[in-house]
Design a protein around this motif. Structure first.
Motif, short mmCIF file in Angstrom:
data_model
loop_
_atom_site.label_atom_id
_atom_site.label_comp_id
_atom_site.label_asym_id
_atom_site.label_seq_id
_atom_site.Cartn_x
_atom_site.Cartn_y
_atom_site.Cartn_z
N THR A 116 0.88 -1.15 0.00
CA THR A 116 0.00 0.00 0.00
C THR A 116 0.92 1.21 0.00
O THR A 116 1.90 1.24 0.74
CB THR A 116 -0.88 0.00 1.27
OG1 THR A 116 -1.66 -1.19 1.27
CG2 THR A 116 -1.80 1.21 1.30
N VAL A 117 0.61 2.19 -0.84
CA VAL A 117 1.48 3.36 -0.97
C VAL A 117 0.74 4.59 -0.46
O VAL A 117 -0.42 4.82 -0.80
CB VAL A 117 1.89 3.59 -2.45
CG1 VAL A 117 2.77 4.81 -2.59
CG2 VAL A 117 2.58 2.34 -3.00
N SER A 118 1.42 5.38 0.37
CA SER A 118 0.84 6.65 0.82
C SER A 118 1.85 7.77 0.57
O SER A 118 3.06 7.56 0.63
CB SER A 118 0.45 6.60 2.29
OG SER A 118 1.57 6.35 3.10
N ILE A 119 1.31 8.92 0.25
CA ILE A 119 2.13 10.10 -0.02
C ILE A 119 1.59 11.24 0.82
O ILE A 119 0.41 11.60 0.70
CB ILE A 119 2.11 10.45 -1.52
CG1 ILE A 119 2.62 9.23 -2.34
CG2 ILE A 119 2.92 11.69 -1.81
CD1 ILE A 119 2.45 9.37 -3.84
N ILE A 120 2.44 11.79 1.69
CA ILE A 120 1.99 12.85 2.59
C ILE A 120 2.94 14.03 2.53
O ILE A 120 4.11 13.90 2.18
CB ILE A 120 1.87 12.36 4.05
CG1 ILE A 120 3.25 11.96 4.60
CG2 ILE A 120 0.88 11.24 4.19
CD1 ILE A 120 3.28 11.79 6.10
#
Length: 139
Positions: free
Chosen positions: A90-94
């Protein structure tokens, strides 16, 4: 006194040897197989600088990177080890919060939640070199 100095020398020698050879390491590594991961993050066609990209595998340690001014990133697994665990992530970008949020207010990331808190992004890391570019949209 002389005995104490000899003891100190022996202890320092053992500690130095352990550091140099990986004391307690049976010769194998408990680190999983990794694939290298690079890419570019953009939003509305513009590079996203200084955002954090996190790849979280189904099992194991996540890999993290921070984008440069052109939106480029390269994932790190450990301090000196590049890459990500092979498999689905799962990829998250913050956007890292630079200053504390004032009391009574909630921090709102300028990147939409579908890319971070409620991410819909995923990636399947393979052995070897992997490139994952993420073209985000603000609306």
């Amino acid at each position: 006194m002389k005995l104490l100095k000899s003891f100190e020398v022996v202890c320092l020698s053992i500690i130095s040897l352990c550091i140099a050879t990986g004391c307690g390491d049976s010769g194998g590594s408990d680190q999983p197989d990794l694939g290298t991961v690079t890419g570019v993050v953009t939003m509305d066609g513009q590079p996203l600088a200084n955002v954090t990209v996190t790849f979280s595998p189904e099992n194991g340690r996540p890999s993290i990177a921070r984008t440069d001014e052109a939106g480029n990133y390269e994932l790190g697994y450990l301090a000196e080890t590049k890459g990500a665990v092979i498999g689905k992530h799962t990829v998250s970008i913050i956007t890292p919060q630079e200053n504390p949020t004032p009391p009574g207010q909630v921090y709102k990331d300028p990147i939409p939640a579908k890319y971070n808190d409620q991410t819909t992004l995923s990636a399947d890391v393979k052995e070897g070199a992997n490139t994952f570019d993420f073209q985000l949209e603000s609306k």
